[in-house]
Design a protein around this motif. Structure first.
Motif, PDB file in Angstrom:
ATOM      1  N   VAL A  17       4.737 -31.904-117.363  1.00 50.16           N
ATOM      2  CA  VAL A  17       5.903 -31.119-116.934  1.00 50.16           C
ATOM      3  C   VAL A  17       5.410 -29.916-116.122  1.00 50.16           C
ATOM      4  O   VAL A  17       4.503 -29.198-116.568  1.00 50.16           O
ATOM      5  N   TYR A  18       6.009 -29.711-114.956  1.00 52.40           N
ATOM      6  CA  TYR A  18       5.695 -28.521-114.150  1.00 52.40           C
ATOM      7  C   TYR A  18       6.898 -27.593-114.202  1.00 52.40           C
ATOM      8  O   TYR A  18       8.006 -27.991-113.841  1.00 52.40           O
ATOM      9  N   LEU A  19       6.687 -26.361-114.632  1.00 54.93           N
ATOM     10  CA  LEU A  19       7.781 -25.387-114.752  1.00 54.93           C
ATOM     11  C   LEU A  19       7.771 -24.440-113.551  1.00 54.93           C
ATOM     12  O   LEU A  19       6.696 -24.091-113.049  1.00 54.93           O
ATOM     13  N   PRO A  20       8.966 -24.015-113.100  1.00 57.68           N
ATOM     14  CA  PRO A  20       8.995 -23.075-111.975  1.00 57.68           C
ATOM     15  C   PRO A  20       8.268 -21.771-112.303  1.00 57.68           C
ATOM     16  O   PRO A  20       8.420 -21.233-113.396  1.00 57.68           O
ATOM     17  N   ASP A  23      -0.984 -35.142-112.280  1.00 56.57           N
ATOM     18  CA  ASP A  23      -0.257 -36.381-112.587  1.00 56.57           C
ATOM     19  C   ASP A  23      -1.211 -37.476-113.081  1.00 56.57           C
ATOM     20  O   ASP A  23      -0.770 -38.425-113.725  1.00 56.57           O
ATOM     21  N   TRP A  24      -2.503 -37.332-112.785  1.00 54.31           N
ATOM     22  CA  TRP A  24      -3.471 -38.362-113.196  1.00 54.31           C
ATOM     23  C   TRP A  24      -3.701 -38.420-114.709  1.00 54.31           C
ATOM     24  O   TRP A  24      -4.366 -39.342-115.186  1.00 54.31           O
ATOM     25  N   VAL A  25      -3.108 -37.494-115.465  1.00 58.81           N
ATOM     26  CA  VAL A  25      -3.256 -37.588-116.932  1.00 58.81           C
ATOM     27  C   VAL A  25      -2.017 -38.235-117.577  1.00 58.81           C
ATOM     28  O   VAL A  25      -1.924 -38.316-118.800  1.00 58.81           O
ATOM     29  N   LYS A  26      -1.094 -38.719-116.727  1.00 56.60           N
ATOM     30  CA  LYS A  26       0.162 -39.270-117.259  1.00 56.60           C
ATOM     31  C   LYS A  26      -0.045 -40.516-118.120  1.00 56.60           C
ATOM     32  O   LYS A  26       0.875 -40.962-118.778  1.00 56.60           O
ATOM     33  N   ASP A  27      -1.250 -41.067-118.079  1.00 57.02           N
ATOM     34  CA  ASP A  27      -1.524 -42.222-118.946  1.00 57.02           C
ATOM     35  C   ASP A  27      -1.722 -41.802-120.410  1.00 57.02           C
ATOM     36  O   ASP A  27      -1.611 -42.624-121.309  1.00 57.02           O
ATOM     37  N   VAL A  28      -2.005 -40.518-120.646  1.00 59.84           N
ATOM     38  CA  VAL A  28      -2.228 -40.082-122.036  1.00 59.84           C
ATOM     39  C   VAL A  28      -1.147 -39.142-122.578  1.00 59.84           C
ATOM     40  O   VAL A  28      -1.069 -38.935-123.793  1.00 59.84           O
ATOM     41  N   ASP A  84       0.953 -34.057-126.727  1.00 59.51           N
ATOM     42  CA  ASP A  84       1.964 -35.022-126.294  1.00 59.51           C
ATOM     43  C   ASP A  84       2.484 -34.686-124.905  1.00 59.51           C
ATOM     44  O   ASP A  84       3.013 -35.552-124.215  1.00 59.51           O
ATOM     45  N   VAL A  85       2.358 -33.420-124.521  1.00 64.90           N
ATOM     46  CA  VAL A  85       2.856 -33.021-123.201  1.00 64.90           C
ATOM     47  C   VAL A  85       1.984 -31.914-122.606  1.00 64.90           C
ATOM     48  O   VAL A  85       1.595 -30.978-123.311  1.00 64.90           O
ATOM     49  N   LEU A  86       1.661 -32.079-121.317  1.00 63.75           N
ATOM     50  CA  LEU A  86       0.940 -31.051-120.563  1.00 63.75           C
ATOM     51  C   LEU A  86       1.960 -30.266-119.753  1.00 63.75           C
ATOM     52  O   LEU A  86       2.786 -30.851-119.038  1.00 63.75           O
ATOM     53  N   VAL A  87       1.927 -28.950-119.878  1.00 61.55           N
ATOM     54  CA  VAL A  87       2.835 -28.086-119.121  1.00 61.55           C
ATOM     55  C   VAL A  87       2.014 -27.193-118.197  1.00 61.55           C
ATOM     56  O   VAL A  87       1.025 -26.592-118.623  1.00 61.55           O
ATOM     57  N   MET A  88       2.435 -27.130-116.919  1.00 63.98           N
ATOM     58  CA  MET A  88       1.786 -26.230-115.957  1.00 63.98           C
ATOM     59  C   MET A  88       2.860 -25.605-115.079  1.00 63.98           C
ATOM     60  O   MET A  88       3.931 -26.179-114.895  1.00 63.98           O
ATOM     61  N   GLY A  89       2.551 -24.460-114.493  1.00 65.03           N
ATOM     62  CA  GLY A  89       3.449 -23.870-113.510  1.00 65.03           C
ATOM     63  C   GLY A  89       3.480 -24.744-112.266  1.00 65.03           C
ATOM     64  O   GLY A  89       2.543 -25.513-112.004  1.00 65.03           O
ATOM     65  N   ASP A  90       4.569 -24.630-111.481  1.00 64.42           N
ATOM     66  CA  ASP A  90       4.719 -25.568-110.367  1.00 64.42           C
ATOM     67  C   ASP A  90       3.843 -25.252-109.155  1.00 64.42           C
ATOM     68  O   ASP A  90       3.906 -25.953-108.144  1.00 64.42           O
ATOM     69  N   ASP A  91       3.008 -24.195-109.263  1.00 63.71           N
ATOM     70  CA  ASP A  91       1.978 -24.048-108.224  1.00 63.71           C
ATOM     71  C   ASP A  91       0.959 -25.195-108.354  1.00 63.71           C
ATOM     72  O   ASP A  91       0.197 -25.459-107.431  1.00 63.71           O
ATOM     73  N   TRP A  92       0.984 -25.885-109.506  1.00 65.32           N
ATOM     74  CA  TRP A  92       0.089 -27.026-109.734  1.00 65.32           C
ATOM     75  C   TRP A  92       0.836 -28.356-109.606  1.00 65.32           C
ATOM     76  O   TRP A  92       0.292 -29.402-109.983  1.00 65.32           O
ATOM     77  N   ALA A  93       2.066 -28.338-109.100  1.00 64.77           N
ATOM     78  CA  ALA A  93       2.905 -29.545-109.071  1.00 64.77           C
ATOM     79  C   ALA A  93       2.163 -30.757-108.490  1.00 64.77           C
ATOM     80  O   ALA A  93       1.603 -30.677-107.395  1.00 64.77           O
ATOM     81  N   GLY A  94       2.156 -31.827-109.240  1.00 64.29           N
ATOM     82  CA  GLY A  94       1.532 -33.072-108.788  1.00 64.29           C
ATOM     83  C   GLY A  94       0.031 -33.147-109.016  1.00 64.29           C
ATOM     84  O   GLY A  94      -0.544 -34.236-109.052  1.00 64.29           O
ATOM     85  N   ARG A  95      -0.610 -32.001-109.220  1.00 68.00           N
ATOM     86  CA  ARG A  95      -2.087 -31.973-109.258  1.00 68.00           C
ATOM     87  C   ARG A  95      -2.678 -32.595-110.531  1.00 68.00           C
ATOM     88  O   ARG A  95      -3.840 -32.983-110.544  1.00 68.00           O
ATOM     89  N   LYS A 155     -12.081 -32.215-116.887  1.00 65.84           N
ATOM     90  CA  LYS A 155     -12.075 -32.638-118.302  1.00 65.84           C
ATOM     91  C   LYS A 155     -10.679 -32.563-118.920  1.00 65.84           C
ATOM     92  O   LYS A 155     -10.521 -32.670-120.136  1.00 65.84           O
ATOM     93  N   LYS A 156      -9.669 -32.393-118.068  1.00 67.53           N
ATOM     94  CA  LYS A 156      -8.305 -32.188-118.585  1.00 67.53           C
ATOM     95  C   LYS A 156      -7.876 -33.312-119.538  1.00 67.53           C
ATOM     96  O   LYS A 156      -7.331 -33.055-120.603  1.00 67.53           O
ATOM     97  N   ARG A 157      -8.138 -34.564-119.159  1.00 67.73           N
ATOM     98  CA  ARG A 157      -7.715 -35.675-120.026  1.00 67.73           C
ATOM     99  C   ARG A 157      -8.434 -35.605-121.384  1.00 67.73           C
ATOM    100  O   ARG A 157      -7.829 -35.847-122.428  1.00 67.73           O
ATOM    101  N   ASP A 158      -9.722 -35.272-121.365  1.00 72.15           N
ATOM    102  CA  ASP A 158     -10.492 -35.167-122.624  1.00 72.15           C
ATOM    103  C   ASP A 158      -9.905 -34.089-123.521  1.00 72.15           C
ATOM    104  O   ASP A 158      -9.775 -34.273-124.733  1.00 72.15           O
ATOM    105  N   TYR A 159      -9.555 -32.932-122.938  1.00 70.07           N
ATOM    106  CA  TYR A 159      -8.970 -31.847-123.739  1.00 70.07           C
ATOM    107  C   TYR A 159      -7.631 -32.287-124.350  1.00 70.07           C
ATOM    108  O   TYR A 159      -7.330 -31.971-125.498  1.00 70.07           O
ATOM    109  N   ILE A 160      -6.839 -33.000-123.566  1.00 72.00           N
ATOM    110  CA  ILE A 160      -5.517 -33.454-124.042  1.00 72.00           C
ATOM    111  C   ILE A 160      -5.680 -34.388-125.242  1.00 72.00           C
ATOM    112  O   ILE A 160      -5.006 -34.232-126.265  1.00 72.00           O
TER     113      ILE A 160
END
Ligand code: C2G
Length: 133
Positions: free
Chosen positions: A112-115, A103-108, A90-101, A79-84
């Protein structure tokens, strides 16, 4: 100019400095920080164990932080896109243990993945504390 809303998600169990830093750095990327705290049920299904602190306690801790403006319960990763959209992020931030996981919400929104902060984790802390007894 309208304010920039940042959204991030996490369990934040056995709250530690890695959690503080990712929240501080997320807050610096905008004007308002919204945090989705994983429910106990989501955590159980994701990690196969119940969190040490329950969802009410974990939300209370996150809500008490100066950099956090709003907290809600994250009940599903899908439900990540719905929550956004619901929280006008305007921006989703996650730690880079989630890097790339996520990316499917980039349409909304931007993503950004932080170290991650090295050498500290909830699992490591639980193992360390258990070894003391
Ligand atoms: N984190 C970090 N450095 C650490 C440990 C954690 O930067 N040493 C970050 C994670 O990358 C994450 C946040 O802190 O962005 C919360 O971490 P967890 O509580 O482990 O979150 P998790 O269970 O991975 O839940 O929808 C996604 C999930 O809710 C994320």
């Amino acid at each position: 100019m309208s304010q920039r809303t940042v959204i991030t998600f996490g369990t934040f169990d056995v709250f530690h400095v890695g959690h503080v830093r990712v929240l501080q750095r997320a807050a610096e990327l905008g004007d308002r920080l919204v945090v989705g705290v994983s429910s106990d049920a989501l955590n159980l299904s994701k990690k196969g164990r119940a969190p040490v602190f329950n969802e009410d306690e974990r939300r209370e801790i996150i809500r008490s932080l100066r950099v956090v403006d709003e907290v809600f319960l994250e009940e599903s990763l899908e439900k990540k896109r719905d929550y956004i959209v619901e929280h006008h992020a305007d921006v989703l931030v996650m730690g880079d243990d989630w890097a790339g996981r996520f990316d499917w919400v980039k349409d909304v929104c931007d993503v950004v993945y932080l170290p991650r902060t090295p050498s500290v984790s909830t699992t490591g802390l639980i193992e360390h504390i258990s070894s003391l007894s």
